[in-house]
Write an enzyme that holds these catalytic residues in place. Structure first.
Site, PDB file in Angstrom:
ATOM      1  N   CYS A 257       2.676   9.808   2.166  1.00 11.08           N
ATOM      2  CA  CYS A 257       1.558   9.106   2.808  1.00 11.08           C
ATOM      3  C   CYS A 257       0.946   9.951   3.932  1.00 11.08           C
ATOM      4  O   CYS A 257       0.243  10.910   3.648  1.00 11.08           O
ATOM      5  CB  CYS A 257       2.003   7.729   3.278  1.00 11.08           C
ATOM      6  SG  CYS A 257       0.617   6.573   3.412  1.00 11.08           S
ATOM      7  N   HIS A 343       3.837   4.978  -1.343  1.00 10.73           N
ATOM      8  CA  HIS A 343       5.188   4.778  -0.817  1.00 10.73           C
ATOM      9  C   HIS A 343       6.173   4.639  -1.972  1.00 10.73           C
ATOM     10  O   HIS A 343       6.284   3.566  -2.574  1.00 10.73           O
ATOM     11  CB  HIS A 343       5.228   3.527   0.066  1.00 10.73           C
ATOM     12  CG  HIS A 343       4.420   3.649   1.316  1.00 10.73           C
ATOM     13  ND1 HIS A 343       4.670   2.894   2.440  1.00 10.73           N
ATOM     14  CD2 HIS A 343       3.383   4.442   1.639  1.00 10.73           C
ATOM     15  CE1 HIS A 343       3.807   3.206   3.398  1.00 10.73           C
ATOM     16  NE2 HIS A 343       3.014   4.144   2.914  1.00 10.73           N
ATOM     17  N   GLU A 345       9.316   4.316  -2.143  1.00 10.82           N
ATOM     18  CA  GLU A 345      10.421   3.367  -1.986  1.00 10.82           C
ATOM     19  C   GLU A 345       9.989   1.948  -2.304  1.00 10.82           C
ATOM     20  O   GLU A 345      10.820   1.063  -2.497  1.00 10.82           O
ATOM     21  CB  GLU A 345      11.000   3.467  -0.575  1.00 10.82           C
ATOM     22  CG  GLU A 345      10.349   2.604   0.481  1.00 10.82           C
ATOM     23  CD  GLU A 345       8.902   2.972   0.787  1.00 10.82           C
ATOM     24  OE1 GLU A 345       8.187   2.150   1.387  1.00 10.82           O
ATOM     25  OE2 GLU A 345       8.476   4.082   0.429  1.00 10.82           O
TER      26      GLU A 345
END
Length: 389
Positions: A257, A343, A345
């Site tokens: 990011c 992202h 995760e």
């Protein structure tokens, strides 16, 4: 706690549009940048995502608060949003993990919110006009609409300065000592990124924003991750030089990011602000090398300008956003360097991009193995084959 229906509040935008609502959370006012996110769950993860620092977040999903809050879902040490705006707020959550209501949680941290807002109209307005300065007021009594509009026009936003120091954490050493070593530069990291690394049995050293490349290399890492974070990447100029030196060092590097944007700036590319950003858990991204499309979790207001990337220096666009064609990932043709705009995760959002940690850590483990003494490598080979004859 019962929902308060007296003293109605409002979200006031800098262009003069006013969206009335009923206050909950902290009984105070807030200023910031009005944005929206399309995630259907994960309001607590949104509130504690440091990338939302200084933003008043409109939740497009209509029902918020129905499963309460719990400490395990916090993505950082505290919530970072300036305020929250929802359509329907549930003050009687039902979930076995719940330890309280969203309203109580926000009030405890001094964050105001509004419910009964026409979030569909607000989202359509921001998509048409772009994200903008705003104020969220819990009590409009005694103040005219013109006064509120004037406040909105002067509201502070996180794009005016380097705001990374406000959210970045401290030094932390985590995981087993006799394992590949990853240094993570904390620009506003989410806990699930750290957990995604640790569950893959590596040692993680979290270093604060401002740590130099020289100091990071002195820790002897086998790879470096640069985390997400808030604000305009151009304002985080000090980190650009750090990322540039680390990317050139030959170490495996993974930018996430804001880390992706800083890598682009370090490579000599440029970034620019998106009209209303990418925030949500349903953004399709195409891998240009494999042809696969992945659904991703995103939270950013800036993009890497594709035409500015110096492809003659080995840089290539790895991934693009299917909706608008913006750059979603970078790779280098010779260096072990990769980055994604989203992202991996997935907190909140889809988890199917965890493979990126596996891909990065394969590079990390290869670097770690090259550093081991020859005797250790021989023993490891014997162990994997059942011993020597």
């Amino acid at each position: 706690m019962s929902i308060r229906t007296q003293l109605p509040g409002a979200l006031v935008l800098e262009d003069g549009r006013i969206f009335p609502g009923v206050p909950f959370g902290a009984e105070t006012d807030a200023e910031g940048e009005a944005v929206f996110t399309t995630v259907m769950t994960g309001y607590q993860e949104v509130a504690t995502d440091p990338s939302f620092y200084g933003q008043i977040v409109c939740m497009t999903y209509p029902l918020i608060g129905n499963y309460g809050v719990c400490p395990e879902d916090d993505q950082s040490r505290r919530p970072w949003i300036a305020g929250m705006v929802v359509r329907e707020y549930c003050d009687e959550p039902s979930h076995w993990r719940s330890t309280g209501t969203l309203g109580e949680y926000l009030a405890r941290h001094g964050i105001p919110a509004l419910h009964s807002v026409d979030t569909r109209a607000l989202t359509r307005h921001l998509r048409t006009r772009g994200v903008m300065r705003a104020v969220l007021v819990s009590d409009r009594a005694g103040r005219s609409d013109d006064e509120l509009r004037e406040l909105a026009g002067k509201a502070w936003t996180p794009n005016t300065a380097d705001v990374v120091p406000a959210v970045a954490g401290d030094f932390r050493a985590l995981g087993p000592k006799d394992a590949p070593h990853v240094v993570l530069i904390d620009l506003g990291v989410k806990e699930h990124i750290i957990e995604s690394l640790l569950r893959r049995e590596v040692r993680v050293t979290v270093v604060p924003y401002g740590t130099t490349a020289k100091a990071i290399l002195a820790l002897g890492p086998d790879g470096v991750v640069t985390s997400p974070g808030p604000g305009d990447p151009v304002n985080a100029a000090a980190a650009v030089f750090t990322v540039r030196d680390l990317a050139r060092s030959g170490l495996p590097f993974f930018g996430i990011c804001l880390g992706h944007q800083l890598l682009a700036l370090a490579a000599g590319a440029q970034t620019s602000k998106l009209k209303f950003g990418h925030r949500g858990g349903n953004h399709p991204v195409k891998d240009l090398l494999s042809g696969q499309v992945h659904m991703t979790s995103q939270n950013h207001g800036y993009q890497v300008d594709a035409e500015s990337l110096p492809v003659d220096q080995g840089w290539q666009i790895w991934m693009v956003n299917v909706n608008d064609g913006t750059v979603e990932g970078l790779r280098h043709q010779r260096l072990p360097v990769m980055s994604v705009q989203y992202h991996p995760e997935g907190s909140p959002g889809p988890q199917d991009n965890q493979y990126l940690f596996d891909e990065f850590l394969a590079l990390v483990r290869a670097h770690w193995e090259r550093r081991q003494p020859a005797a250790s490598v021989g023993l490891a080979a014997q162990a994997s084959t059942g011993g020597s004859e």
